[in-house]
Design a protein around this motif. Structure first.
Motif, mmCIF file in Angstrom:
data_model
loop_
_atom_site.group_PDB
_atom_site.id
_atom_site.type_symbol
_atom_site.label_atom_id
_atom_site.label_comp_id
_atom_site.label_asym_id
_atom_site.label_seq_id
_atom_site.Cartn_x
_atom_site.Cartn_y
_atom_site.Cartn_z
ATOM 1 N N PHE A 1 1.423 -6.733 19.673
ATOM 2 C CA PHE A 1 2.833 -6.601 19.309
ATOM 3 C C PHE A 1 3.332 -8.066 18.668
ATOM 4 O O PHE A 1 3.994 -8.068 17.711
ATOM 5 N N SER A 2 3.087 -9.230 19.239
ATOM 6 C CA SER A 2 3.329 -10.468 18.933
ATOM 7 C C SER A 2 3.094 -10.901 17.401
ATOM 8 O O SER A 2 3.626 -11.314 16.526
ATOM 9 N N HIS B 1 5.491 -6.696 11.136
ATOM 10 C CA HIS B 1 4.660 -7.157 10.096
ATOM 11 C C HIS B 1 4.002 -6.104 8.975
ATOM 12 O O HIS B 1 3.380 -6.498 8.232
ATOM 13 N N TRP B 2 4.318 -4.804 9.390
ATOM 14 C CA TRP B 2 3.602 -3.720 8.699
ATOM 15 C C TRP B 2 3.962 -3.807 7.293
ATOM 16 O O TRP B 2 3.376 -3.452 6.479
ATOM 17 N N ALA B 3 5.196 -4.347 7.035
ATOM 18 C CA ALA B 3 5.935 -4.027 5.598
ATOM 19 C C ALA B 3 5.336 -4.907 4.804
ATOM 20 O O ALA B 3 5.043 -4.841 3.640
ATOM 21 N N GLU C 1 -2.153 -5.021 8.472
ATOM 22 C CA GLU C 1 -1.598 -5.563 9.811
ATOM 23 C C GLU C 1 -1.282 -4.180 11.055
ATOM 24 O O GLU C 1 -1.790 -4.320 12.157
ATOM 25 N N PHE C 2 -0.983 -3.019 10.232
ATOM 26 C CA PHE C 2 -1.183 -1.763 11.139
ATOM 27 C C PHE C 2 -2.602 -1.532 11.533
ATOM 28 O O PHE C 2 -2.561 -1.215 12.835
ATOM 29 N N GLY C 3 -3.701 -1.600 11.047
ATOM 30 C CA GLY C 3 -4.979 -1.551 11.429
ATOM 31 C C GLY C 3 -5.036 -2.333 12.406
ATOM 32 O O GLY C 3 -5.975 -2.308 13.671
ATOM 33 N N PHE C 4 -4.897 -4.064 12.127
ATOM 34 C CA PHE C 4 -5.055 -4.850 13.261
ATOM 35 C C PHE C 4 -4.207 -4.477 14.576
ATOM 36 O O PHE C 4 -4.819 -4.733 15.537
#
Length: 140
Positions: A90-91, A97-99, A104-107
């Motif tokens: 989450f941090s 962070h996705w936009a 980042e969504f995959g991470f």
């Protein structure tokens, strides 16, 4: 009642423990190679005292490596690692962070697959082979 494990179960548990240890060993290695970069990454996420937190993370990761390799304090270490992984997901890779970067969504999702393994490990323990048993009297 004795809990016997097949050779395949023993091998799977030991491989899983090695994978857990390797992941945290790689993480702490990068921290020790460049603690300043780790501190900068933590600061960029908006946390105060980034160098202190980087050292705290490194110490925690060393302790997790030892727990996964030896089997000592395995269940509590698995739960601590799970909480740490959720926090990191989450941090550093959460929705904010996705936009800016769809990767980042995959991470973020990867943290949850690792989390599932940690919960499974916490429930089932370090196995019966190559595991240090540290318990207080009266505890199973």
């Amino acid at each position: 009642m004795e809990n016997t494990q097949s050779i395949w179960q023993i091998a799977a548990i030991l491989i899983a423990r090695l994978i857990f240890a390797a992941v945290f060993l790689m993480a702490v290695s990068f921290k020790f190679m460049d603690m300043g970069a780790t501190s900068d990454y933590i600061a960029a996420a908006g946390f105060p005292f980034p160098l202190f937190l980087a050292w705290c993370a490194a110490i925690l990761e060393v302790l997790l490596v030892l727990a996964f390799l030896t089997g000592a304090f395995f269940t509590p270490a698995s739960f601590v690692a799970a909480a740490y992984v959720i926090f990191l997901g989450f941090s550093f890779h959460g929705p904010a962070h996705w936009a800016g970067n769809q990767a980042e969504f995959g991470f973020f999702i990867d943290h949850f697959t690792f989390l599932a393994g940690l919960f499974f490990a916490a429930v089932h323990g370090p196995g019966n082979v190559l595991a240090v048993r540290l318990s207080r009297p009266g505890l199973a």
